[in-house]
Design an enzyme around this catalytic site. Structure first.
Site, PDB file in Angstrom:
ATOM      1  N   HIS A 272       7.222  -2.908 -11.336  1.00 46.17           N
ATOM      2  CA  HIS A 272       6.090  -3.521 -12.043  1.00 46.17           C
ATOM      3  C   HIS A 272       5.968  -4.980 -11.611  1.00 46.17           C
ATOM      4  O   HIS A 272       6.975  -5.700 -11.561  1.00 46.17           O
ATOM      5  CB  HIS A 272       6.314  -3.420 -13.556  1.00 46.17           C
ATOM      6  CG  HIS A 272       5.149  -3.936 -14.338  1.00 46.17           C
ATOM      7  ND1 HIS A 272       3.993  -3.197 -14.517  1.00 46.17           N
ATOM      8  CD2 HIS A 272       4.944  -5.121 -14.954  1.00 46.17           C
ATOM      9  CE1 HIS A 272       3.136  -3.921 -15.211  1.00 46.17           C
ATOM     10  NE2 HIS A 272       3.681  -5.092 -15.491  1.00 46.17           N
TER      11      HIS A 272
ATOM     12  N   LYS B 233      -2.425  17.681 -18.099  1.00 40.93           N
ATOM     13  CA  LYS B 233      -1.336  16.914 -17.486  1.00 40.93           C
ATOM     14  C   LYS B 233      -0.073  17.783 -17.424  1.00 40.93           C
ATOM     15  O   LYS B 233       0.658  17.778 -16.443  1.00 40.93           O
ATOM     16  CB  LYS B 233      -1.067  15.654 -18.319  1.00 40.93           C
ATOM     17  CG  LYS B 233       0.036  14.796 -17.743  1.00 40.93           C
ATOM     18  CD  LYS B 233       0.344  13.584 -18.612  1.00 40.93           C
ATOM     19  CE  LYS B 233      -0.726  12.546 -18.541  1.00 40.93           C
ATOM     20  NZ  LYS B 233      -0.273  11.260 -17.984  1.00 40.93           N
TER      21      LYS B 233
ATOM     22  N   GLY C 208       0.180   2.010  -0.979  1.00 39.36           N
ATOM     23  CA  GLY C 208       1.493   2.532  -0.584  1.00 39.36           C
ATOM     24  C   GLY C 208       2.330   1.578   0.240  1.00 39.36           C
ATOM     25  O   GLY C 208       3.180   2.008   1.016  1.00 39.36           O
ATOM     26  N   SER C 209       2.122   0.259   0.037  1.00 37.69           N
ATOM     27  CA  SER C 209       2.969  -0.664   0.806  1.00 37.69           C
ATOM     28  C   SER C 209       4.427  -0.553   0.368  1.00 37.69           C
ATOM     29  O   SER C 209       5.340  -0.734   1.179  1.00 37.69           O
ATOM     30  CB  SER C 209       2.451  -2.098   0.681  1.00 37.69           C
ATOM     31  OG  SER C 209       2.657  -2.605  -0.605  1.00 37.69           O
TER      32      SER C 209
HETATM   33  C1  GRF Z   1       2.747  -2.775  -6.832  1.00 36.51           C
HETATM   34  O1  GRF Z   1       2.394  -4.099  -7.053  1.00 36.51           O
HETATM   35  C2  GRF Z   1       3.595  -2.269  -7.964  1.00 36.51           C
HETATM   36  O2  GRF Z   1       4.347  -3.263  -8.578  1.00 36.51           O
HETATM   37  C3  GRF Z   1       2.594  -1.712  -8.925  1.00 36.51           C
HETATM   38  O3  GRF Z   1       1.591  -1.161  -8.128  1.00 36.51           O
HETATM   39  C4  GRF Z   1       1.543  -1.841  -6.886  1.00 36.51           C
HETATM   40  C5  GRF Z   1       1.561  -0.818  -5.797  1.00 36.51           C
HETATM   41  O4  GRF Z   1       1.314  -1.381  -4.542  1.00 36.51           O
HETATM   42  N1  GRF Z   1       3.212  -0.763  -9.826  1.00 36.51           N
HETATM   43  P1  GRF Z   1       1.455  -0.508  -3.230  1.00 36.51           P
HETATM   44  O5  GRF Z   1       0.544   0.717  -3.373  1.00 36.51           O
HETATM   45  O6  GRF Z   1       2.899  -0.103  -3.091  1.00 36.51           O
HETATM   46  O7  GRF Z   1       1.009  -1.389  -2.108  1.00 36.51           O
END
Ligand code: GRF
Length: 204
Positions: A111, A67, A14-15
Site C-alpha cells: 500500500h 465474487k 504491474g510495475s
Molecule cells: C502500487 O502503488 C501499490 O502500492 C498499490 O497499487 C499500485 C500498483 O502499481 N496497491 P503497479 O500496478 O504495480 O505499477
C-alpha cells in the site's frame, strides 16, 4: 526441495509484478511466480506476465454470478499450482472470506502510504491533500478490513513542497520495487512470523 511458489494479483500497470519477476529472473529472489491473477484482461500487467513466461488467469468479474464464484475458481487454481503465498500488487478488489479463509496468514498486500494513515483508494492523493511531510510504503498481511492487517514492513518517503501526484508516485514506486521483493524473500525463507498477539510481525 519444492520451490516456494507465489501468485501475484494485479489490476493495472504491474510495475510491482515486473519488479518481482525481474528479481526472480536475476536470482535475487528465490521463488517461483506460479500465476498472475488479473481482473482486467486488457491491463498491461497481463502482457508483462506473458513476456515473463508466467501463466495468467485473466477474468472478467461480470462473467461470474458473484465474487464467491470467481474466488472459488481462483482458490482452485491456487491449490492446483501449490501456491504458498498470494501477493496482492495493485489488485483493486476487496478479497472475501472465500479466498481469505483457505489462505489465512498467506496473503500480503502493498500500500502506498504509511498505514494506518491513508488507507483505501488514492493514498498518494490523500497524503498530498493532507499536507504530510513524510509518507511511504507499507507491506502488510491481508485481513478482512481495508488495509488493516498486521504490518510486515514500512519505508518512509519524504514529500517535497513541489511534489505532484506524479512525482510522489514515482518516488513511492521506486521504494515499492525494492521493498516487495525484500519482504517476499523474508517470508519465503521463514524469517517472518506473527507474534502471539496476532498483531505484531516479527523478523528473524
Ligand atoms: C502500487 O502503488 C501499490 O502500492 C498499490 O497499487 C499500485 C500498483 O502499481 N496497491 P503497479 O500496478 O504495480 O505499477
Amino acid at each position: 526441495m519444492k520451490p516456494f511458489r507465489i501468485a501475484v494479483f494485479a489490476s493495472g500497470s504491474g510495475s510491482n509484478f515486473q519488479a518481482i519477476a525481474d528479481a526472480v529472473q536475476t536470482g535475487k529472489l528465490d521463488v517461483e511466480v506460479g500465476l498472475l491473477v488479473c481482473d482486467k484482461p486488457e491491463a498491461p500487467v497481463v502482457r508483462r506476465a506473458e513476456a515473463a513466461g508466467v501463466e495468467t488467469f485473466a477474468f472478467r468479474p461480470k462473467q461470474y454470478a458473484s465474487k464467491q464464484a470467481y474466488e472459488t475458481e481462483i482458490v482452485r487454481l491456487l491449490q492446483e499450482k501449490q501456491i504458498d503465498l498470494v501477493v496482492l500488487a495493485g489488485y483493486m478488489r476487496i478479497v472475501s472470506g472465500t479466498l481469505l479463509e483457505p489462505y489465512e496468514g498467506r496473503i500480503v498486500n502493498i500500500h502506498p502510504s504509511l498505514l494506518p494513515s491513508f488507507p483505501g483508494l488514492d493514498a498518494i492523493g490523500q497524503a498530498l491533500a493532507h499536507g504530510v511531510k513524510v509518507t511511504g510504503v507499507t507491506v502488510h498481511f491481508v485481513d478482512g478490513g481495508m488495509d488493516t492487517g498486521p504490518i510486515i514492513a514500512q519505508r518512509p518517503v519524504e514529500v517535497a513542497e513541489d511534489d505532484t501526484a506524479d512525482t510522489l508516485a514515482a518516488k513511492i514506486h521506486r521504494i515499492e520495487h525494492e521493498l516487495y521483493p525484500f519482504v517476499i524473500r523474508g517470508i519465503a525463507s521463514g524469517n517472518v512470523s506473527l507474534a502471539e498477539d496476532g498483531r505484531r510481525v516479527l523478523w528473524k
